[in-house]
Design a protein around this motif. Structure first.
Motif, PDB file in Angstrom:
ATOM      1  N   ALA A   2      34.428   2.117  55.057  1.00  0.00           N
ATOM      2  CA  ALA A   2      33.546   2.592  53.997  1.00  0.00           C
ATOM      3  C   ALA A   2      33.067   4.014  54.282  1.00  0.00           C
ATOM      4  N   SER A   3      32.703   4.312  55.533  1.00  0.00           N
ATOM      5  CA  SER A   3      32.234   5.681  55.814  1.00  0.00           C
ATOM      6  C   SER A   3      33.346   6.698  55.656  1.00  0.00           C
ATOM      7  N   LEU A   4      34.549   6.353  56.099  1.00  0.00           N
ATOM      8  CA  LEU A   4      35.665   7.273  55.924  1.00  0.00           C
ATOM      9  C   LEU A   4      35.870   7.571  54.449  1.00  0.00           C
ATOM     10  N   GLY A   5      35.887   6.506  53.661  1.00  0.00           N
ATOM     11  CA  GLY A   5      36.068   6.680  52.223  1.00  0.00           C
ATOM     12  C   GLY A   5      34.972   7.555  51.651  1.00  0.00           C
ATOM     13  N   PHE A   6      33.765   7.295  52.093  1.00  0.00           N
ATOM     14  CA  PHE A   6      32.618   8.028  51.606  1.00  0.00           C
ATOM     15  C   PHE A   6      32.744   9.513  51.915  1.00  0.00           C
ATOM     16  N   LEU A   7      33.119   9.818  53.153  1.00  0.00           N
ATOM     17  CA  LEU A   7      33.250  11.213  53.551  1.00  0.00           C
ATOM     18  C   LEU A   7      34.358  11.919  52.780  1.00  0.00           C
ATOM     19  N   LEU A   8      35.439  11.203  52.536  1.00  0.00           N
ATOM     20  CA  LEU A   8      36.523  11.802  51.769  1.00  0.00           C
ATOM     21  C   LEU A   8      36.041  12.219  50.386  1.00  0.00           C
ATOM     22  N   ILE A   9      35.215  11.364  49.805  1.00  0.00           N
ATOM     23  CA  ILE A   9      34.683  11.692  48.484  1.00  0.00           C
ATOM     24  C   ILE A   9      33.729  12.864  48.584  1.00  0.00           C
ATOM     25  N   TYR A  10      33.054  12.932  49.693  1.00  0.00           N
ATOM     26  CA  TYR A  10      32.049  13.974  49.859  1.00  0.00           C
ATOM     27  C   TYR A  10      32.659  15.365  49.876  1.00  0.00           C
ATOM     28  N   ILE A  11      33.902  15.468  50.310  1.00  0.00           N
ATOM     29  CA  ILE A  11      34.515  16.800  50.423  1.00  0.00           C
ATOM     30  C   ILE A  11      34.536  17.530  49.094  1.00  0.00           C
ATOM     31  N   PRO A  12      35.079  16.936  48.044  1.00  0.00           N
ATOM     32  CA  PRO A  12      35.013  17.657  46.769  1.00  0.00           C
ATOM     33  C   PRO A  12      33.650  17.559  46.089  1.00  0.00           C
ATOM     34  N   ALA A  13      32.965  16.436  46.272  1.00  0.00           N
ATOM     35  CA  ALA A  13      31.765  16.226  45.469  1.00  0.00           C
ATOM     36  C   ALA A  13      30.547  16.928  46.042  1.00  0.00           C
ATOM     37  N   LYS A  14      30.489  17.019  47.341  1.00  0.00           N
ATOM     38  CA  LYS A  14      29.410  17.743  48.013  1.00  0.00           C
ATOM     39  C   LYS A  14      28.028  17.173  47.752  1.00  0.00           C
ATOM     40  N   PHE A  15      27.916  15.962  47.361  1.00  0.00           N
ATOM     41  CA  PHE A  15      26.593  15.364  47.295  1.00  0.00           C
ATOM     42  C   PHE A  15      26.721  13.872  47.491  1.00  0.00           C
ATOM     43  N   PHE A  16      25.658  13.296  47.973  1.00  0.00           N
ATOM     44  CA  PHE A  16      25.654  11.856  48.178  1.00  0.00           C
ATOM     45  C   PHE A  16      25.500  11.161  46.849  1.00  0.00           C
ATOM     46  N   ASN A  17      26.388  10.263  46.593  1.00  0.00           N
ATOM     47  CA  ASN A  17      26.297   9.617  45.303  1.00  0.00           C
ATOM     48  C   ASN A  17      26.719   8.161  45.396  1.00  0.00           C
ATOM     49  N   PHE A  18      26.204   7.397  44.461  1.00  0.00           N
ATOM     50  CA  PHE A  18      26.460   5.969  44.460  1.00  0.00           C
ATOM     51  C   PHE A  18      27.736   5.583  43.747  1.00  0.00           C
ATOM     52  N   THR A  19      28.480   6.566  43.256  1.00  0.00           N
ATOM     53  CA  THR A  19      29.765   6.203  42.662  1.00  0.00           C
ATOM     54  C   THR A  19      30.640   5.564  43.723  1.00  0.00           C
ATOM     55  N   ALA A  20      30.344   5.889  44.980  1.00  0.00           N
ATOM     56  CA  ALA A  20      31.111   5.267  46.057  1.00  0.00           C
ATOM     57  C   ALA A  20      30.911   3.766  46.068  1.00  0.00           C
ATOM     58  N   ALA A  21      29.771   3.311  45.552  1.00  0.00           N
ATOM     59  CA  ALA A  21      29.516   1.870  45.526  1.00  0.00           C
ATOM     60  C   ALA A  21      30.409   1.187  44.502  1.00  0.00           C
ATOM     61  N   VAL A  22      30.894   1.944  43.525  1.00  0.00           N
ATOM     62  CA  VAL A  22      31.667   1.325  42.446  1.00  0.00           C
ATOM     63  C   VAL A  22      32.974   0.703  42.938  1.00  0.00           C
ATOM     64  N   PRO A  23      33.808   1.420  43.724  1.00  0.00           N
ATOM     65  CA  PRO A  23      35.016   0.732  44.205  1.00  0.00           C
ATOM     66  C   PRO A  23      34.694  -0.420  45.140  1.00  0.00           C
ATOM     67  N   VAL A  24      33.631  -0.296  45.932  1.00  0.00           N
ATOM     68  CA  VAL A  24      33.283  -1.403  46.830  1.00  0.00           C
ATOM     69  C   VAL A  24      32.996  -2.649  46.012  1.00  0.00           C
ATOM     70  N   LEU A  25      32.359  -2.458  44.869  1.00  0.00           N
ATOM     71  CA  LEU A  25      32.008  -3.584  44.014  1.00  0.00           C
ATOM     72  C   LEU A  25      33.193  -4.069  43.195  1.00  0.00           C
ATOM     73  N   LEU A  26      33.916  -3.124  42.567  1.00  0.00           N
ATOM     74  CA  LEU A  26      34.949  -3.517  41.615  1.00  0.00           C
ATOM     75  C   LEU A  26      36.209  -4.076  42.255  1.00  0.00           C
ATOM     76  N   THR A  27      36.643  -3.447  43.337  1.00  0.00           N
ATOM     77  CA  THR A  27      37.949  -3.812  43.896  1.00  0.00           C
ATOM     78  C   THR A  27      38.070  -5.293  44.243  1.00  0.00           C
ATOM     79  N   PRO A  28      37.116  -5.874  44.982  1.00  0.00           N
ATOM     80  CA  PRO A  28      37.293  -7.298  45.265  1.00  0.00           C
ATOM     81  C   PRO A  28      37.325  -8.157  44.005  1.00  0.00           C
ATOM     82  N   TYR A  29      36.570  -7.748  42.981  1.00  0.00           N
ATOM     83  CA  TYR A  29      36.587  -8.536  41.759  1.00  0.00           C
ATOM     84  C   TYR A  29      37.917  -8.413  41.024  1.00  0.00           C
ATOM     85  N   ILE A  30      38.503  -7.208  41.051  1.00  0.00           N
ATOM     86  CA  ILE A  30      39.828  -7.058  40.453  1.00  0.00           C
ATOM     87  C   ILE A  30      40.817  -7.938  41.199  1.00  0.00           C
ATOM     88  N   ALA A  31      40.706  -7.914  42.541  1.00  0.00           N
ATOM     89  CA  ALA A  31      41.583  -8.758  43.345  1.00  0.00           C
ATOM     90  C   ALA A  31      41.407 -10.218  42.945  1.00  0.00           C
TER      91      ALA A  31
END
Lengths: 383, 296, 292
Positions: free
Chosen positions: C22-51
């Motif tokens: 999760a932190s790796l994923g978060f940091l990767l997103i941070y590179i272009p986005a440059k701010f802490f955001n909760f959009t990172a929570a969206v794949p954590v939530l959605l992916t298992p449900y899609i599965a």
């Protein structure tokens, strides 16, 4: 910029005022049609306890529709209004006040969560409105006043019964894991006291939060302590996870659970790890019973909602029907909350899905406890 | 009527909370998510004193205010060491800490919560909707007045310089941390008092009343209403107390009411904050930092 | 005693695996986005449900995982193109964006509740079998999968980050976005890739976190807060090693406290760790800036 702010605010204000005016002309605000009696239902429809709220809501809807068809609630039609408490006391209070003042509710069924019920009890007292909780278990509710009733049996009975069964089966060294909420803490406390009183030993007692998914640390400690049994005082979702993780860790001692685990979701989630767990049936509801009323309920529920009902649904179904019975008895003469309260106090035994019961002087019910287990992947009586 | 009065009480309490957030964030530039925790601390202290200790009201109210100040100052101490984004996350963590500790401490009821008997002051019951509404609205007026006063005072001006450019402030001889501490003490007092009003009105404190939902709600009120002006908090509180209640009236399909409310609330919040970041009345948009290097 | 500690070690390793992803994923997103955001929570939530949805329909566990991870990646790229490019250009402050994305996350929780209901569901097909190791250590299949996947992901990541052209360009972007553009690095393309990859890692964390436990609409939030803080340590220069170290500290602290005092205390202790780490990291950064 300030001007735009004003314009937006005034616009919003007009919109809300317009909506309220529109609602009132549609009669949404008027308390009730002169002949109607409003029953408010407060449930956690969002938030952490939403799974229970959803179940309760389905059951009440089904009960309401069946009652309407068979006209069994007496000459005065019942109107049901659902409100969300989000399992938060403050939201629950808002819901209660709204139901009482805007909808003119005479009786309120609610809440699933003890914390909300405890917050509502003083309001029920002060405003003389009957509050009937289907599933709140906190011991404090017993003394919450003459207007608060509940049909969930006291933790005292359940905790004592399991402790007595365990010790009489020779399980003397018991580890306890309990959910850190009113239900888990109260029942675990009673269980531990009873076990100690019967010369048993509580090897370990650990609390976990309702949203915990990783129990293996405590389970490792339990494994090292080698108890005779583990008592898990929680609900079905977490008990299922604990049970699976325990078996995976090689812990094969006897497992004991609460009455809350008798739910289809428990079997699905726990899988084969649930085999052999012993638990009390304290709610009186047995989905596999051959009692015609239960069979009708289970089949009807399955048909309508595609899921097998458990104790949450049964408790809410009974709660509605209790209110229905009460209004049928008092409504023609005196459809007031006080009349309903007096009826409940002196009520002849009510035959519900949760067995036959009546209210004691504290507004609690006493239900017999039988023990069950999971055998071959199904709930079954304990031999 | 009691429903409307209840809404007024909640509006008053949360308006005071949002006002406190505005003092810290709008003037001081420090956005904290910990207000729900400080609020909870005030409420719990009130409940503990009025309940198990049966202390008189004139002891409970100052105690709640003192605890509010103390708790917010702890937050201030952390603030001095962290940059914006880090600080926001740290305050979220601090809130989680408070919620977890309070749920595990039996002294204040733990998971059972604490119930307190009706509080009477000179014949008036603090838990009656009318009295509570009057008190809550007075508290709100007090907070707005405090914010207004602050805005015009030299402390307020100093704060705003600190907010924009801490280095410049220091060069002008302004003691940045002292200013921030003063502001956070003031807001802490308001939050503690709000906790007192809440506890005496609801008569029941429980960890479920002070969750992350509330923490985020308070910040959203301050931002949506507009930072940097006293009326922003009022507008934000009005909007975000009325909106979820208003959703009760919208005819949502039965089976999904809870979920629909989450969706409506969340998306309205996001849309509002994005489309109008200054809030309804704000004159301060927290701007991107100058050395920000986002992709354009 | 030793068996207990060894077992606890496995438990901490499994927790660390999920947090690390999760932190790796978060940091990767941070590179272009440059701010802490909760959009990172969206794949954590959605992916298992899609599965879960795919598994319900097809009966295949592997297919469910694959499709959901692919969906996460696509969602990441899409979100970047549609949302973040515009957000970045508009000059919103970090806190505004934090709050806005929190709103988006709340709406997402509602959507999940709407589609899947509020009941908790189970996605893994493993019963309670476990791998038996010496010293009475038992590793459940889910734990083994988590540890194995995380190790592979971290290794892959390290290789890509340090040894490939792609990694070099991403590092340049993380250091100084403007300079990277001057150097003709196709920044938006790489940013989109970083987003997609970040979402896949976050989705993986969500799926693995959902194994061996119950999935509910509200389960993602605590995981994301931990990831955010671990990432906070590594931000700025995208120091992934620091983020991984922070994840490890949190995982070990939680496991130890849970063993000693019960799971109810694990959360407060880990939050304390988090705050301490943040303060320490912040002070370090300020000190290093001062020295320049």
């Amino acid at each position: 910029m300030k001007k735009r702010g004003w314009i937006i605010l005034v616009g919003l204000g007009l919109l809300i005022a317009g909506g309220l005016w529109f609602a009132s002309t549609r009669g949404w605000f008027s308390s009730r049609a002169p002949n109607e009696l409003t029953v408010g239902v407060i449930l956690p429809l969002s938030g952490d306890a939403a799974s229970y709220g959803e179940k309760g809501r389905r059951a009440v809807e089904m009960a309401r529709d069946l009652a309407a068809q068979s006209n069994s609630c007496g000459p005065v039609p019942l109107r049901v209004v659902f409100e969300d408490s989000a399992a938060s006391p403050a939201t629950g209070i808002a819901a209660f006040r709204k139901l009482r003042s805007s909808d003119g509710a005479t009786v309120v069924i609610g809440d699933v969560v003890s914390a909300v019920t405890l917050a509502l009890a003083p309001l029920a007292e002060e405003g003389h409105t009957v509050l009937l909780s289907p599933t709140s278990s906190a011991p404090a509710i017993t003394n919450a006043g003459p207007y608060t009733f509940r049909i969930w049996p006291s933790d005292l009975a359940e905790g004592t019964a399991v402790a007595e069964l365990a010790t009489s089966r020779g399980l003397r060294r018991i580890a306890v894991m309990h959910m850190n909420n009113d239900y888990g803490t109260a029942i675990a406390g009673i269980f531990e006291r009873t076990v100690r009183a019967r010369r048993g030993e509580i090897v370990l007692s650990a609390a976990y939060n309702p949203d915990t998914t990783e129990f293996r640390s405590t389970l490792t400690r339990i494994r090292a302590a080698r108890p005779d049994a583990i008592y898990i005082a929680g609900y079905f979702a977490d008990t299922a996870v604990i049970v699976r993780q325990a078996r995976a860790l090689g812990i094969d001692v006897q497992l004991l659970g609460t009455t809350a685990i008798e739910d289809e979701g428990f079997l699905q989630s726990a899988g084969s790890a649930a085999e052999g767990i012993i638990y009390p049936l304290a709610t009186g509801f047995d989905a596999a019973s051959t009692d015609p009323a239960v069979v009708r309920f289970v089949t009807g529920f399955r048909q309508r909602f595609g899921a097998t009902p458990g104790w949450v649904e049964a408790a809410h179904y009974d709660a509605f029907n209790l209110v229905c019975r009460a209004t049928a008895a008092v409504a023609p003469n005196d459809p007031s909350s006080d009349a309903i309260r007096r009826y409940f106090e002196g009520m002849p035994p009510f035959q519900g899905l949760g067995g036959t019961f009546s209210f004691d002087r504290n507004g609690d019910v006493v239900k017999p406890i039988v023990f069950r287990t999971v055998r071959d992947g199904r709930f079954a009586a304990l031999r | 009527m009691e429903y409307l009065l209840h809404l007024l009480v909640m509006f008053g309490i949360f308006g005071a909370l949002a006002s406190a957030a505005n003092i810290d964030a709008g003037y001081g530039g420090v956005l904290s998510f910990a207000y729900a925790a400080v609020f909870g601390a005030g409420a719990y202290v009130t409940a503990y004193l009025l309940g198990p200790q049966s202390a008189p009201v004139w002891l409970a109210l100052p105690a709640a205010v003192a605890v509010g100040i103390g708790a917010n100052l702890i937050v201030a101490a952390i603030a001095s060491r962290l940059a914006d984004g880090d600080f926001a996350v740290a305050t979220l963590a601090a809130h989680g800490l408070f919620a977890a500790v309070v749920a595990n401490t039996d002294l204040v009821g733990g998971p059972m919560g604490l119930q307190i008997p009706q509080v009477q002051v000179g014949g008036l019951s603090l838990s009656s909707p009318i009295v509570a509404a009057a008190i809550a609205l007075s508290l709100l007026t007090l907070s707005v007045a405090a914010a207004y006063k602050l805005q015009r005072s030299s402390l307020g001006r100093a704060l705003r310089v600190v907010r924009e450019d801490a280095v410049l402030a220091r060069s002008l001889g302004i003691d940045a941390s002292a200013c921030r501490v003063a502001a956070m003490a003031a807001s802490g007092a308001l939050v503690g008092a709000a906790g007192f009003v809440f506890a005496s009105y609801v008569q029941f404190v429980h960890p479920d009343s002070f969750t992350t939902r509330e923490a985020v709600l308070i910040v959203c009120m301050a931002i949506a209403g507009g930072l940097g002006t006293p009326w922003g908090a009022v507008a934000g509180a009005a909007l975000l107390v009325l909106l979820p209640e208003g959703l009760r009236w919208v005819g949502l399909p039965a089976a999904s009411e809870g979920a629909m409310r989450d969706i409506l609330y969340g998306s309205l919040l996001a849309a509002f904050v994005l489309l109008r970041p200054a809030g309804l009345f704000g004159c301060f948009v927290p701007a991107a930092k100058p050395h920000d290097t986002t992709v354009r | 005693m030793i068996e207990s500690f060894a077992q606890l070690g496995i438990i901490a390793a499994a927790s660390f695996s999920v947090y690390a992803l999760a932190s790796l994923g978060f940091l990767l997103i941070y590179i272009p986005a440059k701010f802490f955001n909760f959009t990172a929570a969206v794949p954590v939530l959605l992916t298992p449900y899609i599965a879960y949805a795919v598994i319900q329909r097809s009966g295949s566990f592997a297919l469910g995982c694959l499709i959901s991870l692919a969906a996460a990646g696509i969602l990441g790229g899409f979100l970047y193109q549609v949302v973040f490019r515009r957000l970045g250009a508009s000059g919103y402050s970090a806190t505004i964006q934090l709050v806005a994305t929190l709103g988006i996350y709340t709406a997402a929780v509602g959507v999940i509740g709407l589609i899947f209901g509020q009941q908790s569901v189970r996605i893994d097909p493993f019963e309670s079998e476990a791998i038996l190791l010496p010293l009475e250590i038992r590793v459940s299949f889910a734990q083994a999968l988590s540890i194995g996947t995380a190790a592979a992901a971290i290794l892959c990541f390290h290789v890509v980050w340090r040894r490939t052209e792609v990694g070099l360009r991403l590092r340049a972007m993380a250091d100084d976005m403007i300079l990277a553009r001057i150097l003709s690095i196709p920044v938006s393309r790489y940013a989109m890739f970083a987003f997609a990859a970040g979402f896949v890692l976050l989705g993986l964390a969500g799926v693995l976190g959902g194994f061996d436990s119950a999935l509910r609409p509200t389960f993602a939030f605590p995981l994301v807060v931990v990831a955010m803080v671990a990432a906070a340590v590594g931000q700025g220069n995208a120091r992934f090693a620091a983020a991984l170290a922070a994840s490890a500290v949190i995982a070990i602290a939680e496991t130890a406290v849970a063993w000693y005092a019960g799971e109810a205390w694990a959360r407060p202790v880990s939050l304390v760790c988090l705050i301490v780490i943040l303060v320490w990291a912040g002070t370090q950064r300020r000190n290093s800036l001062r020295q320049v």
